[in-house]
Design an enzyme around this catalytic site. Structure first.
Site, PDB file in Angstrom:
ATOM      1  N   GLY A  11      13.983   7.359 -69.727  1.00 40.66           N
ATOM      2  CA  GLY A  11      13.165   6.937 -70.973  1.00 40.66           C
ATOM      3  C   GLY A  11      12.985   6.360 -72.011  1.00 40.66           C
ATOM      4  O   GLY A  11      13.267   5.812 -71.613  1.00 40.66           O
ATOM      5  N   LYS A  12      11.822   6.554 -72.717  1.00 42.37           N
ATOM      6  CA  LYS A  12      11.574   5.802 -74.183  1.00 42.37           C
ATOM      7  C   LYS A  12      12.285   6.013 -74.474  1.00 42.37           C
ATOM      8  O   LYS A  12      13.183   4.937 -75.674  1.00 42.37           O
ATOM      9  CB  LYS A  12       9.556   5.935 -74.328  1.00 42.37           C
ATOM     10  CG  LYS A  12       8.633   5.747 -73.715  1.00 42.37           C
ATOM     11  CD  LYS A  12       7.692   6.861 -74.437  1.00 42.37           C
ATOM     12  CE  LYS A  12       7.898   8.111 -74.287  1.00 42.37           C
ATOM     13  NZ  LYS A  12       7.566   8.364 -72.960  1.00 42.37           N
ATOM     14  N   HIS A 141       0.970  12.387 -82.511  1.00 44.22           N
ATOM     15  CA  HIS A 141       1.773  11.461 -81.006  1.00 44.22           C
ATOM     16  C   HIS A 141       1.217  11.184 -80.336  1.00 44.22           C
ATOM     17  O   HIS A 141      -0.301  11.188 -79.516  1.00 44.22           O
ATOM     18  CB  HIS A 141       3.126  12.910 -80.245  1.00 44.22           C
ATOM     19  CG  HIS A 141       3.929  13.194 -81.717  1.00 44.22           C
ATOM     20  ND1 HIS A 141       3.642  14.162 -82.649  1.00 44.22           N
ATOM     21  CD2 HIS A 141       4.725  12.794 -81.716  1.00 44.22           C
ATOM     22  CE1 HIS A 141       5.228  15.232 -83.110  1.00 44.22           C
ATOM     23  NE2 HIS A 141       5.496  13.389 -82.848  1.00 44.22           N
ATOM     24  N   LYS A 145       3.058  12.443 -74.494  1.00 44.64           N
ATOM     25  CA  LYS A 145       4.092  13.448 -75.114  1.00 44.64           C
ATOM     26  C   LYS A 145       4.461  15.003 -74.162  1.00 44.64           C
ATOM     27  O   LYS A 145       2.173  15.220 -74.097  1.00 44.64           O
ATOM     28  CB  LYS A 145       3.739  13.631 -76.984  1.00 44.64           C
ATOM     29  CG  LYS A 145       4.992  15.105 -77.446  1.00 44.64           C
ATOM     30  CD  LYS A 145       5.257  14.990 -78.226  1.00 44.64           C
ATOM     31  CE  LYS A 145       5.763  16.372 -79.239  1.00 44.64           C
ATOM     32  NZ  LYS A 145       7.430  15.885 -78.372  1.00 44.64           N
TER      33      LYS A 145
HETATM   34  N1  LIG Z   1      14.558  14.736 -82.045  1.00 42.41           N
HETATM   35  C1  LIG Z   1      14.468  13.294 -81.884  1.00 42.41           C
HETATM   36  O1  LIG Z   1      14.583  13.181 -83.022  1.00 42.41           O
HETATM   37  C2  LIG Z   1      13.544  13.056 -80.977  1.00 42.41           C
HETATM   38  C3  LIG Z   1      12.856  14.130 -80.622  1.00 42.41           C
HETATM   39  N2  LIG Z   1      12.777  13.368 -79.214  1.00 42.41           N
HETATM   40  C4  LIG Z   1      12.088  14.023 -77.628  1.00 42.41           C
HETATM   41  O2  LIG Z   1      13.066  14.213 -76.675  1.00 42.41           O
HETATM   42  C5  LIG Z   1      12.802  13.384 -75.689  1.00 42.41           C
HETATM   43  C6  LIG Z   1      12.251  12.456 -74.769  1.00 42.41           C
HETATM   44  O3  LIG Z   1      11.808  11.722 -75.182  1.00 42.41           O
HETATM   45  P1  LIG Z   1      10.416  10.121 -74.354  1.00 42.41           P
HETATM   46  O4  LIG Z   1      11.907   9.622 -74.410  1.00 42.41           O
HETATM   47  O5  LIG Z   1       9.740   9.944 -75.550  1.00 42.41           O
HETATM   48  O6  LIG Z   1      10.378  10.952 -73.460  1.00 42.41           O
HETATM   49  P2  LIG Z   1      10.324  10.537 -71.789  1.00 42.41           P
HETATM   50  O7  LIG Z   1       9.518  10.589 -70.557  1.00 42.41           O
HETATM   51  O8  LIG Z   1       9.657   8.799 -71.723  1.00 42.41           O
HETATM   52  O9  LIG Z   1      11.968  10.048 -70.951  1.00 42.41           O
HETATM   53  C7  LIG Z   1      12.539  11.406 -70.818  1.00 42.41           C
HETATM   54  C8  LIG Z   1      13.617  11.200 -69.554  1.00 42.41           C
HETATM   55  O10 LIG Z   1      13.957  12.410 -68.665  1.00 42.41           O
HETATM   56  C9  LIG Z   1      14.053  12.067 -67.488  1.00 42.41           C
HETATM   57  N3  LIG Z   1      13.839  13.329 -67.150  1.00 42.41           N
HETATM   58  C10 LIG Z   1      12.664  14.402 -66.998  1.00 42.41           C
HETATM   59  N4  LIG Z   1      13.849  15.573 -66.257  1.00 42.41           N
HETATM   60  C11 LIG Z   1      14.507  15.688 -66.327  1.00 42.41           C
HETATM   61  C12 LIG Z   1      15.713  16.314 -65.485  1.00 42.41           C
HETATM   62  N5  LIG Z   1      15.312  17.304 -64.935  1.00 42.41           N
HETATM   63  N6  LIG Z   1      16.682  16.132 -65.320  1.00 42.41           N
HETATM   64  C13 LIG Z   1      17.204  14.853 -66.031  1.00 42.41           C
HETATM   65  N7  LIG Z   1      16.126  13.738 -66.466  1.00 42.41           N
HETATM   66  C14 LIG Z   1      14.989  14.479 -66.409  1.00 42.41           C
HETATM   67  C15 LIG Z   1      12.514  11.695 -67.587  1.00 42.41           C
HETATM   68  O11 LIG Z   1      12.778  10.423 -66.075  1.00 42.41           O
HETATM   69  C16 LIG Z   1      12.808  10.756 -68.731  1.00 42.41           C
HETATM   70  O12 LIG Z   1      13.882   8.734 -67.860  1.00 42.41           O
HETATM   71  C17 LIG Z   1      11.077  15.136 -75.874  1.00 42.41           C
HETATM   72  O13 LIG Z   1      11.019  16.086 -75.787  1.00 42.41           O
HETATM   73  C18 LIG Z   1      11.000  14.834 -77.241  1.00 42.41           C
HETATM   74  O14 LIG Z   1      10.908  15.764 -77.742  1.00 42.41           O
HETATM   75  C19 LIG Z   1      11.784  11.996 -78.844  1.00 42.41           C
HETATM   76  C20 LIG Z   1      11.589  11.098 -80.240  1.00 42.41           C
HETATM   77  C21 LIG Z   1      12.769  11.740 -81.288  1.00 42.41           C
HETATM   78  O1  LIG Z   2       7.847  12.784 -77.736  1.00 43.79           O
HETATM   79  C1  LIG Z   2       7.795  12.016 -79.371  1.00 43.79           C
HETATM   80  O2  LIG Z   2       8.393  11.122 -79.402  1.00 43.79           O
HETATM   81  C2  LIG Z   2       8.210  12.970 -80.484  1.00 43.79           C
HETATM   82  N1  LIG Z   2       9.094  14.361 -79.880  1.00 43.79           N
HETATM   83  C3  LIG Z   2      10.017  15.044 -81.116  1.00 43.79           C
HETATM   84  C4  LIG Z   2       8.895  15.760 -81.561  1.00 43.79           C
HETATM   85  O3  LIG Z   2       8.870  16.697 -80.939  1.00 43.79           O
HETATM   86  O4  LIG Z   2       9.113  16.608 -82.284  1.00 43.79           O
HETATM   87  C5  LIG Z   2      10.267  13.755 -82.412  1.00 43.79           C
HETATM   88  C6  LIG Z   2       9.205  12.437 -82.954  1.00 43.79           C
HETATM   89  O5  LIG Z   2       8.149  13.425 -83.643  1.00 43.79           O
HETATM   90  C7  LIG Z   2       8.973  12.044 -81.416  1.00 43.79           C
END
Ligand SMILES: NC(=O)C1=CN([C@@H]2O[C@H](COP(=O)(O)OP(=O)(O)OC[C@H]3O[C@@H](n4cnc5c(N)ncnc54)[C@H](O)[C@@H]3O)[C@@H](O)[C@H]2O)C=CC1
Ligand SMILES: O=C(O)C1=N[C@H](C(=O)O)C[C@H](O)C1
Length: 251
Positions: A11-12, A141, A145
């Site tokens: 993922g990203k 966002h 998302k």
């Molecule tokens: N806590 C933080 O600081 C942050 C949290 N996030 C959260 O992280 C999560 C991922 O964000 P992104 O990387 O942007 O999303 P994305 O969609 O780019 O990546 C998610 C990855 O998880 C995989 N995936 C999805 N369902 C799955 C499953 N059932 N089993 C295994 N792998 C699976 C997908 O194939 C993908 O490669 C989101 O919930 C986002 O809100 C994102 C950025 C910061």
């Molecule tokens: O999905 C994202 O990109 C992000 N998700 C997190 C959230 O749901 O708060 C953290 C961040 O804002 C980026």
């Protein structure tokens, strides 16, 4: 060297963690887990239980429905976990809580230091302004998302309610509303578009004046950096559920 398994590696955010770990001699990504098993520079599996490589911690940036299975597999492997995935249901949160009795789990909807400082500032403002100011949160966002509102917006709202004498009721958008805003409301609004990395505004709207406290993420690397710091922290902890507050306190 801290050996990492990335859950959501394709993922990203998985790609950001991979890049940052490659640039930091303290870390090594030994394997990845993802439902998309496209090959990377390390072995990629579809399930943590199948990973053969020895590791010290799992970092999870995936999708809410994947988290319970991940946590159960981490439990079997006695592996600490950093959970960054948002949009978790009450049931999914319960699985995490239960597992944290046996393994250390770090969970935060936002791994950036800046957002956690914003939360401290907002709590102080809310204590002073709670009587005469209406509080609303706007989060923005990118158009990919999947969950809304953001986990960060909910974390900010929960932090505000922690310090208020009278808890606010969350109102998600105001479509179909045909009545005046009630004083006990806290509005939470989600904007989606383009490649916005993550913006959060907390608005305190009073009589003839508005105070806005906001954070704007300029790159996903701030989340990746925070997650790596969380990984370094969690591997030395006893079983329990830890947050960015514990990490910031540790200094
Ligand atoms: N806590 C933080 O600081 C942050 C949290 N996030 C959260 O992280 C999560 C991922 O964000 P992104 O990387 O942007 O999303 P994305 O969609 O780019 O990546 C998610 C990855 O998880 C995989 N995936 C999805 N369902 C799955 C499953 N059932 N089993 C295994 N792998 C699976 C997908 O194939 C993908 O490669 C989101 O919930 C986002 O809100 C994102 C950025 C910061
Ligand atoms: O999905 C994202 O990109 C992000 N998700 C997190 C959230 O749901 O708060 C953290 C961040 O804002 C980026």
């Amino acid at each position: 060297m801290i050996r990492i398994i990335i859950h959501g590696c394709n993922g990203k955010m998985g790609k950001v963690i991979t890049k940052l770990a490659a640039e930091n001699p303290d870390f090594k990504v030994v394997a990845g887990v993802d439902k998309n098993t496209s090959p990377l520079d390390f072995p990629v599996y579809s399930d943590l239980k199948d990973v053969k490589e020895e590791a010290d911690v799992v970092i999870d940036f995936s999708y809410h429905e994947a988290v319970p299975n991940l946590v159960k597999a981490a439990l079997q492997k006695k592996l600490p976990v950093v959970i960054a995935t948002t949009g978790l249901s009450e049931e999914e949160l319960k699985v995490i809580e239960e597992a944290s009795k046996e393994i250390p789990i770090f969970k935060s909807a936002n791994m950036s230091l800046g957002v956690n400082i914003l939360i401290n500032l907002v709590k102080e403002a809310a204590k002073i302004l709670q009587q005469d100011f209406d509080i609303e949160i706007i989060e923005k966002h990118h158009n990919m998302k999947k969950d809304a509102p953001s986990g960060t917006a909910l974390m900010i709202a929960d932090s505000i309610n922690q310090v208020l004498n009278d808890k606010k009721e969350y109102v998600y958008g105001r479509h179909t509303k045909t009545e005046q805003r009630k004083p006990n409301e806290l509005g939470i609004h989600a904007v989606r578009g383009g490649t916005i990395v993550g913006e959060h505004q907390v608005i305190f709207a009073g009589h003839d004046e508005v105070i806005t406290i906001s954070h704007s993420a300029q790159s996903r690397e701030i989340f990746g950096y925070g997650a790596l710091q969380a990984a370094k922290f969690i591997i030395n902890q006893k079983p329990g559920l830890y947050t960015m507050e514990d990490l910031v306190k540790k200094g």
